[in-house]
Design a protein around this motif. Sequence first.
Motif, PDB file in Angstrom:
ATOM      1  N   LYS A 128      12.879  24.722 -24.757  1.00 39.81           N
ATOM      2  CA  LYS A 128      12.979  23.675 -23.746  1.00 39.81           C
ATOM      3  C   LYS A 128      11.602  23.030 -23.535  1.00 39.81           C
ATOM      4  CE  LYS A 128      16.731  25.941 -21.187  1.00 39.81           C
ATOM      5  NZ  LYS A 128      17.203  26.394 -19.852  1.00 39.81           N
ATOM      6  N   THR A 129      11.585  21.963 -22.748  1.00 38.17           N
ATOM      7  CA  THR A 129      10.335  21.316 -22.366  1.00 38.17           C
ATOM      8  C   THR A 129      10.082  21.557 -20.888  1.00 38.17           C
ATOM      9  OG1 THR A 129      10.599  19.577 -24.031  1.00 38.17           O
ATOM     10  CG2 THR A 129       9.091  19.126 -22.198  1.00 38.17           C
ATOM     11  N   GLY A 130       8.907  22.073 -20.565  1.00 34.14           N
ATOM     12  CA  GLY A 130       8.532  22.288 -19.177  1.00 34.14           C
ATOM     13  C   GLY A 130       8.012  20.993 -18.567  1.00 34.14           C
ATOM     14  N   ILE A 131       8.603  20.587 -17.453  1.00 39.69           N
ATOM     15  CA  ILE A 131       8.203  19.346 -16.779  1.00 39.69           C
ATOM     16  C   ILE A 131       7.221  19.681 -15.655  1.00 39.69           C
ATOM     17  CG2 ILE A 131       8.969  17.335 -15.486  1.00 39.69           C
ATOM     18  CD1 ILE A 131       9.914  17.371 -18.414  1.00 39.69           C
ATOM     19  N   ILE A 132       6.002  19.190 -15.803  1.00 34.54           N
ATOM     20  CA  ILE A 132       4.984  19.314 -14.765  1.00 34.54           C
ATOM     21  C   ILE A 132       5.035  18.037 -13.932  1.00 34.54           C
ATOM     22  CG2 ILE A 132       2.509  19.574 -14.299  1.00 34.54           C
ATOM     23  CD1 ILE A 132       2.342  20.545 -17.332  1.00 34.54           C
ATOM     24  N   TYR A 133       5.230  18.161 -12.637  1.00 36.45           N
ATOM     25  CA  TYR A 133       5.184  16.978 -11.784  1.00 36.45           C
ATOM     26  C   TYR A 133       3.735  16.588 -11.537  1.00 36.45           C
ATOM     27  CZ  TYR A 133      10.167  17.495 -10.574  1.00 36.45           C
ATOM     28  OH  TYR A 133      11.535  17.570 -10.609  1.00 36.45           O
ATOM     29  N   GLY A 134       3.449  15.296 -11.715  1.00 38.78           N
ATOM     30  CA  GLY A 134       2.094  14.813 -11.506  1.00 38.78           C
ATOM     31  C   GLY A 134       2.075  13.503 -10.753  1.00 38.78           C
ATOM     32  N   PHE A 135       0.983  13.261 -10.026  1.00 36.72           N
ATOM     33  CA  PHE A 135       0.741  11.982  -9.357  1.00 36.72           C
ATOM     34  C   PHE A 135      -0.300  11.205 -10.155  1.00 36.72           C
ATOM     35  CE2 PHE A 135       1.341  13.788  -4.742  1.00 36.72           C
ATOM     36  CZ  PHE A 135       2.673  14.064  -5.013  1.00 36.72           C
ATOM     37  N   CYS A 187      -7.452  18.048 -10.556  1.00 39.89           N
ATOM     38  CA  CYS A 187      -7.941  16.693 -10.261  1.00 39.89           C
ATOM     39  C   CYS A 187      -8.005  15.888 -11.554  1.00 39.89           C
ATOM     40  CB  CYS A 187      -9.330  16.745  -9.631  1.00 39.89           C
ATOM     41  SG  CYS A 187      -9.459  17.608  -8.059  1.00 39.89           S
ATOM     42  N   ASP A 188      -7.315  14.743 -11.560  1.00 41.05           N
ATOM     43  CA  ASP A 188      -7.278  13.854 -12.715  1.00 41.05           C
ATOM     44  C   ASP A 188      -8.097  12.605 -12.385  1.00 41.05           C
ATOM     45  OD1 ASP A 188      -6.629  12.300 -14.909  1.00 41.05           O
ATOM     46  OD2 ASP A 188      -4.468  12.301 -14.544  1.00 41.05           O
ATOM     47  N   ILE A 205      -0.774  18.364 -11.043  1.00 36.54           N
ATOM     48  CA  ILE A 205      -1.868  17.491 -11.485  1.00 36.54           C
ATOM     49  C   ILE A 205      -1.818  16.219 -10.644  1.00 36.54           C
ATOM     50  CG2 ILE A 205      -2.896  16.226 -13.412  1.00 36.54           C
ATOM     51  CD1 ILE A 205      -1.478  18.139 -15.330  1.00 36.54           C
ATOM     52  N   VAL A 206      -2.946  15.840 -10.049  1.00 37.38           N
ATOM     53  CA  VAL A 206      -2.986  14.643  -9.208  1.00 37.38           C
ATOM     54  C   VAL A 206      -4.221  13.811  -9.532  1.00 37.38           C
ATOM     55  CG1 VAL A 206      -3.301  13.786  -6.846  1.00 37.38           C
ATOM     56  CG2 VAL A 206      -1.625  15.586  -7.305  1.00 37.38           C
ATOM     57  N   GLN A 207      -3.986  12.539  -9.856  1.00 36.71           N
ATOM     58  CA  GLN A 207      -5.078  11.612 -10.080  1.00 36.71           C
ATOM     59  C   GLN A 207      -5.612  11.145  -8.722  1.00 36.71           C
ATOM     60  OE1 GLN A 207      -5.602   8.735 -13.604  1.00 36.71           O
ATOM     61  NE2 GLN A 207      -4.318   7.663 -12.138  1.00 36.71           N
ATOM     62  N   MET A 208      -6.923  11.126  -8.598  1.00 38.17           N
ATOM     63  CA  MET A 208      -7.525  10.875  -7.292  1.00 38.17           C
ATOM     64  C   MET A 208      -7.326   9.435  -6.812  1.00 38.17           C
ATOM     65  SD  MET A 208      -8.382  13.953  -7.186  1.00 38.17           S
ATOM     66  CE  MET A 208      -9.153  14.071  -5.569  1.00 38.17           C
ATOM     67  N   CYS A 209      -7.335   8.484  -7.735  1.00 40.50           N
ATOM     68  CA  CYS A 209      -7.121   7.061  -7.405  1.00 40.50           C
ATOM     69  C   CYS A 209      -6.389   6.414  -8.577  1.00 40.50           C
ATOM     70  CB  CYS A 209      -8.434   6.298  -7.207  1.00 40.50           C
ATOM     71  SG  CYS A 209      -9.698   7.120  -6.248  1.00 40.50           S
ATOM     72  N   TYR A 210      -5.662   5.349  -8.289  1.00 43.53           N
ATOM     73  CA  TYR A 210      -5.023   4.581  -9.356  1.00 43.53           C
ATOM     74  C   TYR A 210      -5.562   3.149  -9.332  1.00 43.53           C
ATOM     75  CZ  TYR A 210      -1.527   2.833 -12.607  1.00 43.53           C
ATOM     76  OH  TYR A 210      -0.908   2.278 -13.706  1.00 43.53           O
ATOM     77  N   ASN A 211      -6.593   2.914 -10.096  1.00 39.79           N
ATOM     78  CA  ASN A 211      -7.158   1.585 -10.335  1.00 39.79           C
ATOM     79  C   ASN A 211      -7.938   0.983  -9.169  1.00 39.79           C
ATOM     80  OD1 ASN A 211      -6.119   1.579 -12.935  1.00 39.79           O
ATOM     81  ND2 ASN A 211      -4.296   0.416 -12.398  1.00 39.79           N
ATOM     82  N   TYR A 265      -9.773  14.028 -17.454  1.00 46.05           N
ATOM     83  CA  TYR A 265      -9.242  12.716 -17.760  1.00 46.05           C
ATOM     84  C   TYR A 265      -7.958  13.023 -18.530  1.00 46.05           C
ATOM     85  CZ  TYR A 265     -14.028  10.903 -16.992  1.00 46.05           C
ATOM     86  OH  TYR A 265     -15.251  10.564 -16.466  1.00 46.05           O
ATOM     87  N   SER A 266      -6.812  12.941 -17.894  1.00 47.74           N
ATOM     88  CA  SER A 266      -5.583  13.361 -18.576  1.00 47.74           C
ATOM     89  C   SER A 266      -5.179  12.396 -19.679  1.00 47.74           C
ATOM     90  CB  SER A 266      -4.431  13.498 -17.572  1.00 47.74           C
ATOM     91  OG  SER A 266      -4.023  12.222 -17.092  1.00 47.74           O
ATOM     92  N   HIS A 267      -5.553  11.110 -19.520  1.00 44.45           N
ATOM     93  CA  HIS A 267      -5.177  10.109 -20.521  1.00 44.45           C
ATOM     94  C   HIS A 267      -6.206   8.989 -20.520  1.00 44.45           C
ATOM     95  CE1 HIS A 267      -3.441   8.836 -16.707  1.00 44.45           C
ATOM     96  NE2 HIS A 267      -3.156   7.651 -17.182  1.00 44.45           N
ATOM     97  N   CYS A 268      -7.115   9.048 -21.467  1.00 41.46           N
ATOM     98  CA  CYS A 268      -8.149   8.021 -21.587  1.00 41.46           C
ATOM     99  C   CYS A 268      -8.489   7.816 -23.051  1.00 41.46           C
ATOM    100  CB  CYS A 268      -9.396   8.408 -20.792  1.00 41.46           C
ATOM    101  SG  CYS A 268     -10.395   9.705 -21.561  1.00 41.46           S
ATOM    102  N   ALA A 269      -9.214   6.738 -23.321  1.00 44.50           N
ATOM    103  CA  ALA A 269      -9.687   6.453 -24.673  1.00 44.50           C
ATOM    104  C   ALA A 269     -11.186   6.182 -24.609  1.00 44.50           C
ATOM    105  CB  ALA A 269      -8.943   5.259 -25.269  1.00 44.50           C
ATOM    106  N   PRO A 270     -11.869   6.277 -25.735  1.00 44.35           N
ATOM    107  CA  PRO A 270     -13.330   6.105 -25.729  1.00 44.35           C
ATOM    108  C   PRO A 270     -13.766   4.645 -25.745  1.00 44.35           C
ATOM    109  CG  PRO A 270     -12.584   6.687 -27.930  1.00 44.35           C
ATOM    110  CD  PRO A 270     -11.372   6.732 -27.048  1.00 44.35           C
TER     111      PRO A 270
END
Length: 336
Positions: free
Chosen positions: A96-103, A166-167, A126-132, A189-194
Motif C-alpha cells: 500500500k501507499t502511506g499517506i502523510i498529511y501535510g500543509f 518544518c518545510d 509536515i508543515v510548510q511555514m509560509c506559502y509564497n 525543502y520538501s520540493h525545490c529546484a536549484p
Amino acid sequence: MSEFSSSFGGSDAARALHDDSIVIDGLVIAKWQRELFEDMRKGGLSAANCTVSVWEGFQATVNNIVKSNQLIAESSDLVCVARTAADIRAAKAAGKTGIIYGFQNANAYEDQIGYVDVFKQLGVGIVQMCYNTQNLVGTGCYERDGGLSGFGREMVAEMNRVGVMCDLSHVGSKTSEEVILESKVPVCYSHCAPAGLKDHPRNKSDAELRFIAEHGGFVGVTMFTPFLRAGVNATVDDYVEAIEYVMNLVGEDAIGIGTDFTQGHGQDFFEWLTHDKGYARRLTNFGKIVNPEGIRTIGEFPNLTEALLRRGMSEHQVRKIMGENWLRTLENVWGG
C-alpha cells in the motif's frame, strides 16, 4: 514496463530495484480521488506527503482532512494514513501507499500554538511555514523577507516538541535561514529546484542548499517544469540532472524526491494557487503546466529509478534518493 522505459533501454533489474526500494514522494498536491491512489500503487510509492491545506484556515482544513479520511477509508485496499516511520514500512510490506498529511502553509494554525498538536493528532506530519507570501510565522519567497516572527519561533519550538517537520520550500531566504537555526531537529525543502540551473524565485541558491544540509536538514528535489532548466521540454533525465546537481552540493544522505505532482487538477486550481490567499493579487504565472516526459504521471515513477541508474548512480545511492533518506529523516523528526 512503460513506453518511455522501453525507448530508453529500460531493464528488468531497474524495475526490480524500484519494486524492492522504499519510495517516498516528499510533496504531492494532486487531486484527491481513487484514481490517484491507483496510480500511486502503479508507481510503487511507499509513502507520499499529500497537501491538505494551502490557503485554508483551521475549519476549512479540518473539513479537508475529514474528506480525505473518508476517501482513504474507501480505498483502504490501496492506501493508509502514515503517522510514523513504522507506518510507512508497514505500508510498503502490505503493498500500500502511506499517506502523510501535510500543509503548504501555516495558515491553518491561525494564531493558536495549541493547534499544532491538534493537527498532529489528525495525522499532519509536515508543515510548510509560509506559502509564497507573509503570514503570522514569517515571509514567503515572493515578498520582501522580514524573517521569522516571535510567534514563528514559538511555532517552530512546538512543531519540534510534537514531531512535525518544518518545510521551507515556498519560504523566503531570511525566514528559512532563521527556521533552520531555530529548529532543534532537521527541517526540509520538501520540493525545490536549484537556482544554479535556473534562476527563479522558488529555486534555492547553492548557498541556501549547502546551509540547510550543513545544519542537518534535507532537500527534496522537484520536477515542476517551470523550475527546471529545460522548462516544458524537460524529460525525466532533466529531472535527474537537477537531482544530481543538488546531491553534489548537499551529499547523498540529505537528498530525496519531492515531485510536486499536480495530477488531475485544471487551470482553476493553478489560478487559486498563484494568487495571494487564493483570490488576491497574482504572485506568478507558470504558463503551460506539463510534467517531464517519462514521468508525466505518478504511475511512471519506476522510470525515475531507471533514469538515476542510467545517470551512473549506484543502487545504494538510488535507494537513498528514492526514499531511504526521507524515511530516516522523518523518523528523526517524528520520533519513530
